[in-house]
Design a protein around this motif. Structure first.
Motif, PDB file in Angstrom:
ATOM      1  N   PRO A  24       0.896  -1.356   0.010  1.00 50.39           N
ATOM      2  CA  PRO A  24       0.072   0.070  -0.111  1.00 50.39           C
ATOM      3  C   PRO A  24       0.800   1.270  -0.097  1.00 50.39           C
ATOM      4  O   PRO A  24       1.894   1.300   0.471  1.00 50.39           O
ATOM      5  CB  PRO A  24      -0.732  -0.253   1.307  1.00 50.39           C
ATOM      6  CG  PRO A  24      -0.582  -1.441   1.539  1.00 50.39           C
ATOM      7  CD  PRO A  24       0.689  -2.077   1.068  1.00 50.39           C
ATOM      8  N   VAL A  25       0.363   2.273  -0.352  1.00 50.13           N
ATOM      9  CA  VAL A  25       0.949   3.685  -0.448  1.00 50.13           C
ATOM     10  C   VAL A  25       1.264   4.100   1.064  1.00 50.13           C
ATOM     11  O   VAL A  25       0.657   3.570   1.944  1.00 50.13           O
ATOM     12  CB  VAL A  25       0.083   4.780  -0.841  1.00 50.13           C
ATOM     13  CG1 VAL A  25      -0.178   4.563  -2.254  1.00 50.13           C
ATOM     14  CG2 VAL A  25      -1.104   4.991  -0.299  1.00 50.13           C
ATOM     15  N   ASP A  26       2.273   5.036   1.184  1.00 50.87           N
ATOM     16  CA  ASP A  26       2.599   5.349   2.447  1.00 50.87           C
ATOM     17  C   ASP A  26       1.262   6.235   3.256  1.00 50.87           C
ATOM     18  O   ASP A  26       0.649   6.780   2.841  1.00 50.87           O
ATOM     19  CB  ASP A  26       3.456   6.626   2.491  1.00 50.87           C
ATOM     20  CG  ASP A  26       5.025   5.837   1.929  1.00 50.87           C
ATOM     21  OD1 ASP A  26       5.227   4.739   2.065  1.00 50.87           O
ATOM     22  OD2 ASP A  26       6.040   6.727   1.517  1.00 50.87           O
ATOM     23  N   GLY A  27       1.350   5.692   4.352  1.00 56.56           N
ATOM     24  CA  GLY A  27       0.224   6.106   5.260  1.00 56.56           C
ATOM     25  C   GLY A  27      -1.042   5.254   5.440  1.00 56.56           C
ATOM     26  O   GLY A  27      -2.072   5.264   6.137  1.00 56.56           O
ATOM     27  N   MET A  28      -1.042   4.079   4.503  1.00 54.07           N
ATOM     28  CA  MET A  28      -2.275   3.264   4.582  1.00 54.07           C
ATOM     29  C   MET A  28      -1.974   2.390   5.663  1.00 54.07           C
ATOM     30  O   MET A  28      -0.630   1.597   5.837  1.00 54.07           O
ATOM     31  CB  MET A  28      -2.278   2.585   3.400  1.00 54.07           C
ATOM     32  CG  MET A  28      -2.950   3.271   2.301  1.00 54.07           C
ATOM     33  SD  MET A  28      -4.961   3.622   2.442  1.00 54.07           S
ATOM     34  CE  MET A  28      -5.373   1.811   2.682  1.00 54.07           C
ATOM     35  N   GLU A  29      -2.731   2.159   6.467  1.00 52.29           N
ATOM     36  CA  GLU A  29      -2.893   0.995   7.468  1.00 52.29           C
ATOM     37  C   GLU A  29      -3.876   0.196   7.233  1.00 52.29           C
ATOM     38  O   GLU A  29      -4.623   0.076   6.383  1.00 52.29           O
ATOM     39  CB  GLU A  29      -2.957   1.805   8.898  1.00 52.29           C
ATOM     40  CG  GLU A  29      -1.994   2.816   9.425  1.00 52.29           C
ATOM     41  CD  GLU A  29      -2.332   3.536  10.587  1.00 52.29           C
ATOM     42  OE1 GLU A  29      -3.419   3.332  11.183  1.00 52.29           O
ATOM     43  OE2 GLU A  29      -1.387   4.399  10.938  1.00 52.29           O
ATOM     44  N   MET A  30      -4.227  -0.875   8.233  1.00 52.87           N
ATOM     45  CA  MET A  30      -5.021  -2.079   8.063  1.00 52.87           C
ATOM     46  C   MET A  30      -6.693  -1.373   7.937  1.00 52.87           C
ATOM     47  O   MET A  30      -6.835  -0.421   8.673  1.00 52.87           O
ATOM     48  CB  MET A  30      -5.028  -2.860   9.340  1.00 52.87           C
ATOM     49  CG  MET A  30      -6.009  -4.153   9.132  1.00 52.87           C
ATOM     50  SD  MET A  30      -5.651  -5.225   7.738  1.00 52.87           S
ATOM     51  CE  MET A  30      -4.214  -5.859   8.103  1.00 52.87           C
ATOM     52  N   MET A  31      -7.260  -1.818   7.032  1.00 53.83           N
ATOM     53  CA  MET A  31      -8.498  -1.343   6.572  1.00 53.83           C
ATOM     54  C   MET A  31      -9.453  -2.336   6.561  1.00 53.83           C
ATOM     55  O   MET A  31      -9.190  -3.701   6.237  1.00 53.83           O
ATOM     56  CB  MET A  31      -8.380  -0.574   5.336  1.00 53.83           C
ATOM     57  CG  MET A  31      -9.602   0.100   4.642  1.00 53.83           C
ATOM     58  SD  MET A  31      -9.094   1.155   3.258  1.00 53.83           S
ATOM     59  CE  MET A  31      -8.847  -0.209   2.072  1.00 53.83           C
ATOM     60  N   THR A  32     -10.831  -1.891   6.494  1.00 53.94           N
ATOM     61  CA  THR A  32     -12.065  -2.792   6.553  1.00 53.94           C
ATOM     62  C   THR A  32     -12.566  -2.539   5.176  1.00 53.94           C
ATOM     63  O   THR A  32     -12.939  -1.518   4.728  1.00 53.94           O
ATOM     64  CB  THR A  32     -12.781  -2.912   7.415  1.00 53.94           C
ATOM     65  OG1 THR A  32     -12.259  -3.244   8.707  1.00 53.94           O
ATOM     66  CG2 THR A  32     -14.107  -3.855   7.255  1.00 53.94           C
ATOM     67  N   ALA A  33     -12.728  -3.526   4.131  1.00 56.11           N
ATOM     68  CA  ALA A  33     -13.472  -3.180   2.890  1.00 56.11           C
ATOM     69  C   ALA A  33     -14.759  -3.718   2.891  1.00 56.11           C
ATOM     70  O   ALA A  33     -15.043  -5.049   3.152  1.00 56.11           O
ATOM     71  CB  ALA A  33     -12.523  -3.644   1.798  1.00 56.11           C
ATOM     72  N   ILE A  34     -15.898  -2.943   2.410  1.00 54.09           N
ATOM     73  CA  ILE A  34     -17.368  -3.484   2.319  1.00 54.09           C
ATOM     74  C   ILE A  34     -17.983  -3.347   1.000  1.00 54.09           C
ATOM     75  O   ILE A  34     -17.934  -2.124   0.655  1.00 54.09           O
ATOM     76  CB  ILE A  34     -18.013  -3.058   3.522  1.00 54.09           C
ATOM     77  CG1 ILE A  34     -17.468  -3.227   4.910  1.00 54.09           C
ATOM     78  CG2 ILE A  34     -19.473  -3.322   3.462  1.00 54.09           C
ATOM     79  CD1 ILE A  34     -18.034  -2.400   6.001  1.00 54.09           C
ATOM     80  N   SER A  35     -18.306  -4.307   0.312  1.00 53.04           N
ATOM     81  CA  SER A  35     -18.815  -4.205  -0.936  1.00 53.04           C
ATOM     82  C   SER A  35     -19.638  -5.319  -1.390  1.00 53.04           C
ATOM     83  O   SER A  35     -19.528  -6.340  -0.876  1.00 53.04           O
ATOM     84  CB  SER A  35     -17.483  -3.976  -2.132  1.00 53.04           C
ATOM     85  OG  SER A  35     -18.009  -4.024  -3.119  1.00 53.04           O
TER      86      SER A  35
END
Length: 335
Positions: free
Chosen positions: A196-207
């Motif tokens: 991931p790009v700098d600054g991205m941390e663990m994320m939750t994706a909902i779709s």
């Protein structure tokens, strides 16, 4: 709330439509929450498909993993085995030497899905695994090295015969359903993914889309496949208390492919009401669009696309930001 909410209004850009007085659905939609909260406006360059956009958006690089393999990951299917190849199957009608893609397949899903399943014996020697989703679409994975180059949606195309046993499966379904079948495209094996790009941390994706979920799964994020739009918002609200969230409003694109500007306008307005209900206290919101989808032609449009955000980057409104820099720039400036 300080965590960041990324909201993809898939295919929200459009052509002006005569039924809307020569205006676009996004321009006539009543969206007071977006307009009052996301007051900083930027733009970037769209891509032809969602996975092309999202991979570069979140990593700074175009994908090196084929769409079908990404979608398999979005459905929880194992693609780390180098012997397995993934095939995206999309509803289409084969007639008059053409492949005509269908976006109203909900009308015959009850026939299409069991018919495909009834012919799976034709590929049984390849240890097949198949998962169906939205309107008869599916991902098929097999222990197979065949990676045919086949036309994909949304633009209708001259028919190309699918080779081998997979082709026999496709045509057997078409014979049973008067030309309607699930046609493969976007085929391939798992490949390289970038960090991931700098600054991205663990994320939750909902779709409801394995396309976007597959991008996020390939980056190690948590994913939730949720078919109903209204159900995605409370789940996103809960996840946002723990970290950043990617929320995908895929229906905007679907109604565009159906060439229905009124449904597109209505779902944009409904999503805005849900945003007000669940996220009125969120400080960092990033709305973005991946490409245009025309309610006039039903096809994707390659064009510059808008970003609306609560985050002040210091750039003048309307500034063009390279796609591979958008997320890094916004995360550096969030509250």
């Amino acid at each position: 709330m300080k965590n960041t909410l990324f909201v993809l209004l898939d295919g929200a850009e459009d052509h002006p439509h005569p039924l809307l007085g020569g205006r676009k659905p996004i321009d006539v939609a009543d969206m007071p929450f977006l307009k009052s909260r996301a007051t900083h406006k930027l733009k970037t360059t769209g891509r032809g498909y969602t996975h092309l956009f999202l991979n570069e958006f979140f990593t700074g690089h175009p994908p090196e993993i084929p769409r079908a393999a990404l979608e398999a990951m979005g459905l929880g299917m194992d693609m780390r085995d180098p012997n397995r190849t993934a095939y995206r199957l999309s509803p289409a009608v084969i007639s008059d030497g053409m492949i005509r893609w269908s976006y109203t397949s909900n009308e015959y899903t009850e026939r299409l899905v069991p018919t495909v399943e009834s012919h799976m014996d034709l590929v049984s020697s390849y240890d097949p695994s198949i998962r169906f989703f939205l309107g008869g679409r599916a991902i098929l994975t097999m222990e197979c090295d065949d990676v045919p180059d086949l036309p994909g949606p949304p633009k209708d195309a001259p028919f190309v015969e699918v080779p081998g046993d997979l082709g026999r499966l496709v045509m057997s379904v078409a014979d049973d359903l008067n030309g309607t079948t699930d046609y493969p495209w976007g085929c391939g094996k798992f490949g390289r993914q970038y960090p991931p790009v700098d600054g991205m941390e663990m994320m939750t994706a909902i779709s409801d889309s394995p396309t976007s979920l597959g991008i996020c799964a390939s980056l190690g994020h948590n994913i939730h496949l949720v078919d109903d739009l209204d159900d995605r918002f409370p789940l996103a609200r809960d996840a946002l208390r723990k970290g950043d969230v990617f929320l995908h409003v895929d229906e905007v694109d679907e109604y565009s492919h159906q060439k229905d500007p009124f449904k597109k306008k209505a779902v944009l307005e409904h999503a805005d009401r849900l945003m007000e209900e669940y996220f009125s206290d969120v400080d960092n919101i990033i709305y973005f669009v991946d490409h245009g989808t025309s309610c006039v032609t039903g096809e994707h449009i390659l064009m510059d696309v808008p970003i609306w955000t609560t985050i002040d980057t210091g750039l003048p409104d309307g500034s063009m930001v390279p796609l591979d820099r958008v997320v890094e720039l916004l995360l550096k400036n969030r509250m």
